[in-house]
Structure formats: C-alpha cells, structure tokens
Design a protein around this motif. Structure first.
Motif, short mmCIF file in Angstrom:
data_model
loop_
_atom_site.label_atom_id
_atom_site.label_comp_id
_atom_site.label_asym_id
_atom_site.label_seq_id
_atom_site.Cartn_x
_atom_site.Cartn_y
_atom_site.Cartn_z
N GLY A 206 0.87 -1.24 -0.11
CA GLY A 206 0.05 -0.08 -0.02
C GLY A 206 0.95 1.25 0.10
O GLY A 206 0.30 2.34 -0.32
N TYR A 207 2.10 1.26 0.52
CA TYR A 207 2.96 2.19 0.34
C TYR A 207 4.17 2.33 -0.61
O TYR A 207 4.74 3.10 -0.80
N GLY A 208 4.26 1.03 -0.85
CA GLY A 208 5.45 0.55 -1.81
C GLY A 208 5.56 -0.71 -2.15
O GLY A 208 4.49 -1.49 -1.93
N PHE A 209 6.67 -1.16 -2.32
CA PHE A 209 7.04 -2.62 -2.70
C PHE A 209 7.99 -3.18 -1.90
O PHE A 209 8.58 -2.77 -1.08
N VAL A 210 7.89 -4.70 -1.81
CA VAL A 210 8.54 -5.49 -0.79
C VAL A 210 9.27 -6.62 -1.37
O VAL A 210 8.62 -7.32 -2.20
N LEU A 211 10.43 -6.90 -1.04
CA LEU A 211 10.90 -8.14 -1.30
C LEU A 211 11.03 -9.03 -0.44
O LEU A 211 11.44 -8.76 0.80
N TYR A 212 10.63 -10.11 -0.75
CA TYR A 212 10.40 -11.36 0.22
C TYR A 212 11.25 -12.28 -0.16
O TYR A 212 11.52 -12.76 -1.26
N LYS A 213 11.78 -13.12 0.61
CA LYS A 213 12.48 -14.42 0.55
C LYS A 213 11.31 -15.30 0.97
O LYS A 213 10.88 -15.59 2.09
N LEU A 214 11.29 -16.32 0.03
CA LEU A 214 10.58 -17.63 0.35
C LEU A 214 11.03 -18.83 0.87
O LEU A 214 12.26 -18.99 0.68
N ASN A 215 10.66 -19.74 1.59
CA ASN A 215 10.79 -21.12 1.97
C ASN A 215 10.71 -22.09 1.11
O ASN A 215 10.08 -21.81 0.03
N SER A 216 10.89 -23.22 1.37
CA SER A 216 10.92 -24.25 0.52
C SER A 216 9.50 -24.68 -0.15
O SER A 216 9.28 -25.28 -1.22
N THR A 217 8.63 -24.37 0.44
CA THR A 217 7.07 -24.56 0.17
C THR A 217 6.72 -23.48 -0.76
O THR A 217 5.38 -23.33 -0.88
N GLY A 218 7.29 -22.41 -0.82
CA GLY A 218 6.70 -21.14 -1.55
C GLY A 218 5.97 -20.03 -0.90
O GLY A 218 5.52 -19.03 -1.36
N LYS A 219 6.13 -20.03 0.36
CA LYS A 219 5.46 -19.21 1.22
C LYS A 219 6.55 -18.39 2.10
O LYS A 219 7.75 -18.62 2.04
N THR A 220 6.12 -16.94 2.06
CA THR A 220 7.08 -16.00 2.54
C THR A 220 7.74 -16.50 3.98
O THR A 220 6.90 -16.69 4.86
N ASN A 221 9.18 -16.35 4.04
CA ASN A 221 9.65 -16.84 4.85
C ASN A 221 10.40 -15.65 5.72
O ASN A 221 10.49 -15.60 6.84
N LYS A 222 10.76 -14.52 4.86
CA LYS A 222 11.61 -13.43 5.66
C LYS A 222 11.45 -12.26 4.74
O LYS A 222 11.21 -12.36 3.36
N THR A 223 11.19 -11.09 5.16
CA THR A 223 11.08 -9.76 4.30
C THR A 223 12.28 -9.13 4.30
O THR A 223 13.31 -9.01 5.44
N ILE A 224 12.88 -8.94 3.07
CA ILE A 224 14.19 -8.49 2.81
C ILE A 224 14.26 -6.97 2.79
O ILE A 224 15.28 -6.54 3.27
N GLY A 225 13.37 -6.42 2.29
CA GLY A 225 13.26 -4.90 2.39
C GLY A 225 12.04 -4.38 1.73
O GLY A 225 11.40 -4.91 0.94
N TYR A 226 11.89 -3.00 2.00
CA TYR A 226 10.74 -2.19 1.63
C TYR A 226 11.39 -1.15 0.55
O TYR A 226 12.41 -0.69 0.91
N PHE A 227 10.81 -0.89 -0.47
CA PHE A 227 11.07 0.15 -1.35
C PHE A 227 10.01 0.82 -2.10
O PHE A 227 9.05 0.59 -2.45
#
Length: 90
Positions: free
Chosen positions: A14-35
């Motif tokens: 809603g404010y910008g973009f987010v880069l996510y790292k996924l786990n082996s099942t394809g679900k979000t595991n970690k937020t890398i950063g907001y841009f």
C-alpha cells in the motif's frame, strides 16, 4: 505478488514494494526490504543473489561463479520487466 524465482518474490504493502524471501514450500519466510520504487527491489534482488554467490568467511568462491550469478540475476529481472511490459499492453 510476483514470483521472481523459487527463492524471491515481490509484493506491495500500500505504500511501496516489498522483496520477500520464500521458504521451500513457496511461502514468505523473510522480508528482505521495503522500497518506494520498483527499481530498488530489482537492485536488491541482484545484490542478494550476488551476496549468496560470494558466500561467507568459510567459503572460497571463484570470481567467475559470482559474475555468472550476477548476470543470471540481472537476466531474471530483465525477463520479469519484459513480461510485465507485455502484459500491460495486452
């Protein structure tokens, strides 16, 4: 959400973009950063892939392998941009 590869995806909050790292099942595991700009996500993705290729203090990596990983990450981003551009016109 846009999947870049099996490890990373792009979302928005809603404010910008987010880069996510996924786990082996394809679900979000970690937020890398907001841009604020999508280019920031692209640059961070390339940086993350390059850092992974370099490894840690206990890893000795060939420079050629790092350059190849960086090229592959940039190519993945180029394909994503092309795909999004084509979809915008269809």
């Amino acid at each position: 959400m846009i999947k870049i590869d099996d490890i990373y995806s792009i979302g928005e909050n809603g404010y910008g973009f987010v880069l996510y790292k996924l786990n082996s099942t394809g679900k979000t595991n970690k937020t890398i950063g907001y841009f604020h700009e999508i280019e920031g996500v692209y640059n961070e993705y390339v940086r993350q892939k390059t850092m992974t290729a370099i490894g840690d203090d206990e890893t000795e990596t060939d420079l050629k392998a790092v350059v190849e990983a960086t090229k592959e990450a940039k190519a993945a981003i180029s394909l994503l941009i092309d795909s999004l551009s084509q979809n915008a016109y269809n």
